[in-house]
Design a protein around this motif. Structure first.
Motif, PDB file in Angstrom:
ATOM      1  N   LYS A  54      52.289  93.464 -31.159  1.00 19.50           N
ATOM      2  CA  LYS A  54      51.958  93.823 -29.783  1.00 19.50           C
ATOM      3  C   LYS A  54      51.330  95.209 -29.719  1.00 19.50           C
ATOM      4  N   GLN A  55      51.847  96.129 -30.541  1.00 19.50           N
ATOM      5  CA  GLN A  55      51.272  97.476 -30.558  1.00 19.50           C
ATOM      6  C   GLN A  55      49.804  97.448 -30.949  1.00 19.50           C
ATOM      7  N   ILE A  56      49.493  96.692 -32.018  1.00 15.88           N
ATOM      8  CA  ILE A  56      48.101  96.617 -32.478  1.00 15.88           C
ATOM      9  C   ILE A  56      47.205  96.031 -31.394  1.00 15.88           C
ATOM     10  N   LEU A  57      47.645  94.933 -30.802  1.00 12.76           N
ATOM     11  CA  LEU A  57      46.841  94.278 -29.763  1.00 12.76           C
ATOM     12  C   LEU A  57      46.656  95.189 -28.560  1.00 12.76           C
ATOM     13  N   THR A  58      47.721  95.872 -28.178  1.00 14.47           N
ATOM     14  CA  THR A  58      47.646  96.784 -27.031  1.00 14.47           C
ATOM     15  C   THR A  58      46.695  97.943 -27.313  1.00 14.47           C
ATOM     16  N   ASP A  59      46.794  98.519 -28.513  1.00 13.22           N
ATOM     17  CA  ASP A  59      45.931  99.645 -28.876  1.00 13.22           C
ATOM     18  C   ASP A  59      44.465  99.233 -28.911  1.00 13.22           C
ATOM     19  N   VAL A  60      44.196  98.121 -29.587  1.00 14.37           N
ATOM     20  CA  VAL A  60      42.812  97.694 -29.807  1.00 14.37           C
ATOM     21  C   VAL A  60      42.161  97.199 -28.525  1.00 14.37           C
ATOM     22  N   LEU A  61      42.915  96.414 -27.756  1.00 18.36           N
ATOM     23  CA  LEU A  61      42.351  95.810 -26.552  1.00 18.36           C
ATOM     24  C   LEU A  61      42.571  96.638 -25.298  1.00 18.36           C
ATOM     25  N   ASN A  62      43.395  97.678 -25.425  1.00 16.63           N
ATOM     26  CA  ASN A  62      43.723  98.532 -24.274  1.00 16.63           C
ATOM     27  C   ASN A  62      44.262  97.701 -23.110  1.00 16.63           C
ATOM     28  N   ASP A  63      45.191  96.811 -23.448  1.00 20.78           N
ATOM     29  CA  ASP A  63      45.761  95.894 -22.455  1.00 20.78           C
ATOM     30  C   ASP A  63      47.280  95.864 -22.611  1.00 20.78           C
ATOM     31  N   GLN A  64      47.983  96.432 -21.651  1.00 20.13           N
ATOM     32  CA  GLN A  64      49.436  96.519 -21.719  1.00 20.13           C
ATOM     33  C   GLN A  64      50.131  95.205 -21.369  1.00 20.13           C
TER      34      GLN A  64
END
Length: 218
Positions: free
Chosen positions: A168-178
């Motif tokens: 989730k951290q990677i996806l949130t960081d890369v996509l800028n979607d919380q």
């Protein structure tokens, strides 16, 4: 050119639709432009342009067949490396850090449209994390998305949801979607593959000690 002569300032000329020789000898379009001004008014400009033409820079006509976007990308990449985003209070004091950073960046062979994976191994306390962080800080600007994941070993083993948390951290960081939700490790793998395949992404995994961690987060 005044900045070039000042301490810790460097000028990089960009020759846009003009050749360095024209600027240096002040002929062609450059010469025509100067002919419209009195010599006494243009003297400082002539001197500055001659000096600028002798500096290392970029010429549009000679770079990627005059492709403006590619020239801009090249300038950004090279200047980013020159800036050396190294924390002066910590990393700059480490012996050999700059050389090691250059080696890692060189190994990445940036510019190729494929996937590159680099592993940094060594004894505990040898500076692996610091090296990875410095490289990350320097080159992350080149990527559409990026994530630095710390303490992978510790987080993945602290609970059954550890790997899901890191995914989730990677996806949130890369996509800028919380709002992204990861319900299982397998689901996380699927989302990562689907969302990352069309993007230019930089992911750094710190302190990995198991192939399952790489497979879940890569």
């Amino acid at each position: 050119m005044e900045c070039q002569k000042a301490v810790e300032h460097t000028a990089y000329p960009v020759f846009y639709d003009v050749e360095p020789t024209e600027v240096r000898k002040q002929i062609g379009a450059v010469g025509e432009a100067f002919s419209k001004h009195k010599e006494e008014d243009a003297r400082k400009w002539r001197k500055a342009l001659k000096e600028a033409a002798d500096l290392a820079g970029w010429e549009l006509k000679a770079t990627h067949d005059g492709h403006e976007a590619k020239l801009i990308q090249k300038i950004v990449e090279e200047i980013s490396l020159e800036l050396r985003f190294i924390n002066s209070s910590i990393d700059a004091k480490l012996v050999g850090m700059e050389t090691r950073v250059k080696d890692v960046i060189s190994s990445l062979e940036y510019g190729f449209d494929d996937v590159r994976i680099i592993g940094i191994k060594g004894m505990g306390g040898s500076g692996k994390t610091t090296l990875a962080r410095v490289v990350y800080d320097q080159i992350s600007i080149w990527f559409e998305g990026h994530s630095f994941v710390e303490n992978v070993r510790e987080v993945s083993k602290e609970s059954s949801s550890g790997l899901k948390k890191l995914q989730k951290q990677i996806l949130t960081d890369v996509l800028n979607d919380q709002s992204i939700k990861v319900t299982s490790v397998n689901t996380g793998k699927t989302i990562l593959k689907r969302m990352m395949c069309s993007r230019k992404v930089l992911v750094v995994l710190d302190d990995v000690d198991n192939i399952d961690q790489l497979e879940a987060l890569g």
